[in-house]
Design a protein around this motif. Structure first.
Motif, mmCIF file in Angstrom:
data_model
loop_
_atom_site.group_PDB
_atom_site.id
_atom_site.type_symbol
_atom_site.label_atom_id
_atom_site.label_comp_id
_atom_site.label_asym_id
_atom_site.label_seq_id
_atom_site.Cartn_x
_atom_site.Cartn_y
_atom_site.Cartn_z
ATOM 1 N N ASP A 184 1.089 -1.448 0.168
ATOM 2 C CA ASP A 184 -0.238 -0.188 0.109
ATOM 3 C C ASP A 184 0.840 0.953 0.046
ATOM 4 O OD1 ASP A 184 -2.698 1.084 -0.008
ATOM 5 O OD2 ASP A 184 -1.795 2.343 1.902
ATOM 6 N N ARG A 187 2.381 1.753 -3.189
ATOM 7 C CA ARG A 187 1.467 2.104 -4.631
ATOM 8 C C ARG A 187 1.299 3.931 -4.107
ATOM 9 N NH1 ARG A 187 -3.950 0.426 -4.406
ATOM 10 N NH2 ARG A 187 -3.398 0.782 -6.700
ATOM 11 N N ASP A 191 2.503 6.179 -7.126
ATOM 12 C CA ASP A 191 1.317 6.271 -8.119
ATOM 13 C C ASP A 191 0.931 5.203 -8.457
ATOM 14 O OD1 ASP A 191 -0.855 8.142 -6.390
ATOM 15 O OD2 ASP A 191 0.782 9.807 -7.450
ATOM 16 N N ASP A 193 1.245 0.595 -10.101
ATOM 17 C CA ASP A 193 0.793 -1.078 -9.661
ATOM 18 C C ASP A 193 2.234 -1.555 -10.110
ATOM 19 O OD1 ASP A 193 -1.196 -1.675 -7.917
ATOM 20 O OD2 ASP A 193 -1.685 -0.637 -9.629
ATOM 21 N N ASP A 307 -8.135 0.396 -3.122
ATOM 22 C CA ASP A 307 -6.506 0.175 -2.086
ATOM 23 C C ASP A 307 -6.306 -1.099 -1.414
ATOM 24 O OD1 ASP A 307 -6.253 2.457 -3.918
ATOM 25 O OD2 ASP A 307 -6.867 3.584 -2.164
ATOM 26 N N ASN A 310 -6.300 -4.242 -3.798
ATOM 27 C CA ASN A 310 -4.552 -3.397 -4.751
ATOM 28 C C ASN A 310 -2.944 -5.176 -3.883
ATOM 29 O OD1 ASN A 310 -5.516 -3.766 -7.359
ATOM 30 N ND2 ASN A 310 -5.813 -1.886 -6.950
#
Ligand code: NDP
Length: 330
Positions: A184, A187, A191, A193, A307, A310
């Motif tokens: 997290d 990321r 900004d 992945d 989020d 992800n």
């Protein structure tokens, strides 16, 4: 006021979130749920809560309740979040959001269908140190970022070790505890992945059932950026750290991982070494503030359900890489 129930009589709720929620002017904590009658009653007494429950339906059908903070073990987050959404309650859920990506998606879908807010409690991006590091990256002052290193090197006090070190069903191990936070944070910093991961993990301590307590992962991000993460429960004296290296400068964050607002951020470049001034704040205060804004329709959660999903997806890719002994393309 937004009236909260603590779904889980946990350490983290008692140590941090109860305070962050209670001190928000638009929030109040009214209840707690635990499977254990004595723990529920003792916890409510300790925190001065009006009601305690051992029946999840009764807890969730309290008409005074507006929002829940889920901080049970990882295996329970999915069913509890879906039940809370069906009961029309807004949800702040602990990380990892779930144990599987499909489960996280089901939680997001349930919240969407019920029209309630679902946020994930990844707190690192709400720390002033990490916000300062992100600002430096974005400012261009460090030049082109080529590599980074995350050292989430901690040990586990006994009250944290219980299921984290011993119970595979509950989602034990460093990947779901620490790597998921790294992802997290990365990321947030970049900004973006990552596009691949290569991982190795060991049981270097005494964890049973092959639970990994010492894991290293290497991530490729877009823009030819390589990041290594070391996540372990076996380092009592190492201190945690972040390093971001750019062509014009490097930033070092010392003691910036974990929960307490602390640590130092220094930049080294052609002008020498200088410290960035950081006004430390409790990260969970910002989590709650952003959550309330999302509920009131004036903002968004700091970390959304997507989020959280992800970060979980990436952590599970690291597990897959360990299992197959090869790089996983994302
Ligand atoms: P705890 O082990 O303190 O609590 C988890 C559950 O275990 C509780 O819901 C409770 O369930 C049970 N429990 C609590 N105390 C005891 C005890 N003494 N003996 C036996 N069972 C007990 O969990 P944590 O607070 O460490 O973590 C909870 C969640 O929060 C996890 O998902 C974790 O990943 C996350 N977390 C996130 C952090 C962050 O900064 N974002 C930091 C720490 C944790 P019951 O009462 O129903 O039996």
């Amino acid at each position: 006021k937004l009236r909260w129930g603590l779904l889980g009589a946990s350490n983290i709720a008692k140590q941090w979130l109860h305070t962050s929620i209670s001190k928000h002017p638009d929030c109040e904590v009214i209840s707690v749920y635990s499977r254990d009658k004595e723990r529920a009653a003792a916890y409510a007494k300790d925190l001065g809560l009006r009601r305690n429950f051992t029946d999840l339906d009764a807890f969730l059908s309290d008409p005074e309740l507006d929002a829940v903070y889920i901080s049970t073990t990882n295996d329970k987050h999915r069913d509890e979040a879906i039940a809370a959404a069906k009961a029309g309650k807004h949800i702040l859920c602990e990380k990892p959001l779930a144990l599987k990506v499909e489960d996280a998606q089901a939680m997001i879908d349930a919240a969407g269908a019920a029209g309630v807010v679902l946020a994930t409690n990844h707190h690192l991006r709400n720390m002033e140190t990490h916000r300062a590091i992100k600002d430096l990256i974005k400012s261009g002052q460090l030049g082109h970022i080529t590599s980074a290193r995350v050292s989430f090197t901690v040990d586990l006090p006994d009250d944290l070790a219980r299921w984290r070190l011993n119970d595979p069903k509950a989602g034990a191990g460093v990947v779901l505890d620490l790597t998921v936070h790294d992802m997290d944070l990365l990321r947030f910093y970049f900004d973006a992945d990552p596009i691949s991961v290569t991982a190795m993990g060991l049981t270097s301590g005494s964890a049973p059932h092959g639970i990994k307590d010492n894991v290293m992962t290497i991530w490729e991000f877009p823009g030819r950026l390589l990041v290594s993460c070391h996540d372990t429960f076996l380092v009592p004296f190492g201190g945690t750290a972040i390093d971001i290296h750019g062509t014009d400068g490097s930033v070092h964050g010392a003691d910036v991982l974990w929960q307490k607002p602390q640590g130092r951020v220094t930049v080294r470049d052609a002008g020498g070494t200088h410290e960035i001034r950081v006004e430390h704040l409790v990260p969970y205060d910002r989590t709650i503030d952003d959550f309330v804004k999302a509920v009131r329709g004036t903002g968004a959660p700091s970390v959304t359900g997507e989020d959280g999903m992800n970060a979980l997806r990436l952590a599970l890719a690291a597990v897959q890489s360990m299992e197959i002994g090869n790089t996983v393309r994302l």
